[in-house]
Design a protein around this motif. Structure first.
Motif, mmCIF file in Angstrom:
data_model
loop_
_atom_site.group_PDB
_atom_site.id
_atom_site.type_symbol
_atom_site.label_atom_id
_atom_site.label_comp_id
_atom_site.label_asym_id
_atom_site.label_seq_id
_atom_site.Cartn_x
_atom_site.Cartn_y
_atom_site.Cartn_z
ATOM 1 N N ALA A 44 -12.077 3.980 -53.188
ATOM 2 C CA ALA A 44 -12.373 4.785 -51.818
ATOM 3 C C ALA A 44 -13.343 4.175 -50.906
ATOM 4 C CB ALA A 44 -12.795 6.218 -52.238
ATOM 5 N N VAL A 45 -13.704 2.909 -51.257
ATOM 6 C CA VAL A 45 -14.868 2.281 -50.520
ATOM 7 C C VAL A 45 -14.434 1.376 -49.590
ATOM 8 C CG1 VAL A 45 -17.006 1.003 -50.604
ATOM 9 C CG2 VAL A 45 -16.619 2.615 -52.293
ATOM 10 N N ALA A 46 -14.460 1.560 -48.165
ATOM 11 C CA ALA A 46 -13.829 0.528 -47.341
ATOM 12 C C ALA A 46 -14.935 -0.578 -46.860
ATOM 13 C CB ALA A 46 -13.572 1.106 -46.015
ATOM 14 N N SER A 47 -16.185 -0.440 -47.110
ATOM 15 C CA SER A 47 -17.172 -1.412 -46.991
ATOM 16 C C SER A 47 -18.420 -0.958 -47.406
ATOM 17 C CB SER A 47 -17.514 -1.664 -45.478
ATOM 18 O OG SER A 47 -18.097 -0.757 -44.874
ATOM 19 N N VAL A 48 -19.327 -2.136 -47.658
ATOM 20 C CA VAL A 48 -20.619 -1.851 -48.358
ATOM 21 C C VAL A 48 -21.874 -2.468 -47.374
ATOM 22 C CG1 VAL A 48 -22.120 -2.433 -50.298
ATOM 23 C CG2 VAL A 48 -19.452 -2.052 -50.620
#
Length: 102
Positions: A44-48
């Motif tokens: 669910a993480v698109a970017s950090v």
């Protein structure tokens, strides 16, 4: 400070920190690399967003892009960070609502 105080008082916060520290020690990498690698590979993480202030921190953070956690390591991090089921409608917030005037 208020948000930090609430997190600091939760046992789960320290369980996550200890798990990240243990895996980092086993891998001989920084805790930041473990945390970032774990986040980078969450579905669910698109970017950090990195929070590096120095070139050394930036280089350390960027090294997480090449780090692949094992399924066992990911499972350990997932278990440590699991928020568990909410205690609503039976916990503290629900008890407070029962006595509020309508």
């Amino acid at each position: 400070m208020e948000a930090y105080d609430r997190r600091r008082g939760q046992e789960r916060t320290w369980t996550v920190v200890e798990t990240v520290r243990d895996i980092a020690k086993e891998r001989a990498v920084s805790m930041a690399q473990i945390a970032l690698a774990w986040l980078l590979h969450r579905p669910a993480v698109a970017s950090v967003i990195l929070g590096a202030r120095t070139m050394d921190q930036l280089n350390d953070n960027l090294a997480a892009a090449d780090l692949r956690l094992t399924d066992e390591e990911t499972a350990r991090l997932d278990a440590a960070s699991d928020p568990e089921a909410a205690d609503y409608p039976y916990g503290g917030p629900a008890i407070e609502q029962r006595s509020r005037p309508l």
